[in-house]
Design a protein around this motif. Sequence first.
Motif, PDB file in Angstrom:
ATOM      1  N   TYR A   8       0.828  -1.202   0.000  1.00 24.03           N
ATOM      2  CA  TYR A   8       0.000   0.000   0.000  1.00 24.03           C
ATOM      3  C   TYR A   8       0.863   1.253   0.000  1.00 24.03           C
ATOM      4  O   TYR A   8       1.880   1.333   0.681  1.00 24.03           O
ATOM      5  CB  TYR A   8      -0.922   0.011   1.226  1.00 24.03           C
ATOM      6  CG  TYR A   8      -1.800   1.237   1.272  1.00 24.03           C
ATOM      7  CD1 TYR A   8      -2.873   1.366   0.403  1.00 24.03           C
ATOM      8  CD2 TYR A   8      -1.530   2.268   2.156  1.00 24.03           C
ATOM      9  CE1 TYR A   8      -3.674   2.495   0.421  1.00 24.03           C
ATOM     10  CE2 TYR A   8      -2.335   3.408   2.188  1.00 24.03           C
ATOM     11  CZ  TYR A   8      -3.392   3.504   1.315  1.00 24.03           C
ATOM     12  OH  TYR A   8      -4.187   4.617   1.331  1.00 24.03           O
ATOM     13  N   SER A   9       0.427   2.228  -0.784  1.00 26.17           N
ATOM     14  CA  SER A   9       1.102   3.521  -0.842  1.00 26.17           C
ATOM     15  C   SER A   9       0.052   4.621  -0.790  1.00 26.17           C
ATOM     16  O   SER A   9      -0.950   4.564  -1.521  1.00 26.17           O
ATOM     17  CB  SER A   9       1.896   3.632  -2.150  1.00 26.17           C
ATOM     18  OG  SER A   9       2.337   4.968  -2.341  1.00 26.17           O
ATOM     19  N   GLU A  10       0.265   5.606   0.050  1.00 20.51           N
ATOM     20  CA  GLU A  10      -0.655   6.742   0.115  1.00 20.51           C
ATOM     21  C   GLU A  10      -0.447   7.686  -1.066  1.00 20.51           C
ATOM     22  O   GLU A  10      -1.309   8.512  -1.356  1.00 20.51           O
ATOM     23  CB  GLU A  10      -0.474   7.498   1.426  1.00 20.51           C
ATOM     24  CG  GLU A  10      -0.952   6.709   2.628  1.00 20.51           C
ATOM     25  CD  GLU A  10      -0.848   7.493   3.920  1.00 20.51           C
ATOM     26  OE1 GLU A  10      -0.525   8.700   3.895  1.00 20.51           O
ATOM     27  OE2 GLU A  10      -1.096   6.890   4.967  1.00 20.51           O
ATOM     28  N   THR A  11       0.689   7.577  -1.753  1.00 25.59           N
ATOM     29  CA  THR A  11       1.007   8.517  -2.823  1.00 25.59           C
ATOM     30  C   THR A  11       0.836   7.937  -4.225  1.00 25.59           C
ATOM     31  O   THR A  11       0.880   8.681  -5.197  1.00 25.59           O
ATOM     32  CB  THR A  11       2.457   9.028  -2.676  1.00 25.59           C
ATOM     33  OG1 THR A  11       3.348   7.909  -2.717  1.00 25.59           O
ATOM     34  CG2 THR A  11       2.634   9.780  -1.367  1.00 25.59           C
ATOM     35  N   GLU A  12       0.653   6.628  -4.335  1.00 23.88           N
ATOM     36  CA  GLU A  12       0.513   6.003  -5.647  1.00 23.88           C
ATOM     37  C   GLU A  12      -0.644   5.016  -5.610  1.00 23.88           C
ATOM     38  O   GLU A  12      -0.651   4.087  -4.806  1.00 23.88           O
ATOM     39  CB  GLU A  12       1.810   5.261  -5.994  1.00 23.88           C
ATOM     40  CG  GLU A  12       1.821   4.657  -7.368  1.00 23.88           C
ATOM     41  CD  GLU A  12       3.124   3.939  -7.668  1.00 23.88           C
ATOM     42  OE1 GLU A  12       3.176   3.295  -8.716  1.00 23.88           O
ATOM     43  OE2 GLU A  12       4.064   4.009  -6.868  1.00 23.88           O
ATOM     44  N   ASP A  13      -1.636   5.222  -6.482  1.00 27.11           N
ATOM     45  CA  ASP A  13      -2.798   4.339  -6.522  1.00 27.11           C
ATOM     46  C   ASP A  13      -2.427   3.025  -7.200  1.00 27.11           C
ATOM     47  O   ASP A  13      -2.122   3.001  -8.393  1.00 27.11           O
ATOM     48  CB  ASP A  13      -3.951   5.007  -7.264  1.00 27.11           C
ATOM     49  CG  ASP A  13      -5.207   4.144  -7.296  1.00 27.11           C
ATOM     50  OD1 ASP A  13      -5.246   3.099  -6.595  1.00 27.11           O
ATOM     51  OD2 ASP A  13      -6.156   4.503  -8.012  1.00 27.11           O
TER      52      ASP A  13
END
Length: 170
Positions: free
Chosen positions: A87-92
């Motif tokens: 999971y990344s908050e900056t990349e979907d």
Amino acid sequence: MTTITLVQGDITRVSADAIVNAANSSLLGGGGVDGAIHRRGGPAILRECRALRASRYGKGLPTGRAVATIAGDLDARWVIHTVGPVYSETEDQSDLLASCYRESLRVADGLGARTVAFPAISTGVFRWPMTDAARIAVTAVREAETAVREVGFVLFDERAYAAFASQLPD
């Protein structure tokens, strides 16, 4: 039409044609679901995973893809290994997570599997928020064109069960 069921429990204890492993790209076991499947399934799974690494996946299984091995001592015919995204908050990376479910069902179809058990992919050490992961998983399974008759989401705890249950009609 595919029936979706929910079970709270240990995926290594369920009976299905295919059990999906939330694998790491090395295919050589690890923590969480991956480690549990390798431990309970026994050395036959690891032998096949090593053979896959030596032949088709020298650099590891890419994220969002899936491949099958025998199930060893599990109550299944096959284990379908898939690598979820971190999971990344900056990349979907939602499409990569959905791809894990679609690709696993595609592999299941190729094997002739009619029942498939999935864990909540990427929600452990890969930190995907459970509610979002549940939405992506249920949508991907609902939209998949598959001959699989029953998909069971086997969820480790009450929180995961509740998140997946919120995605299904009463």
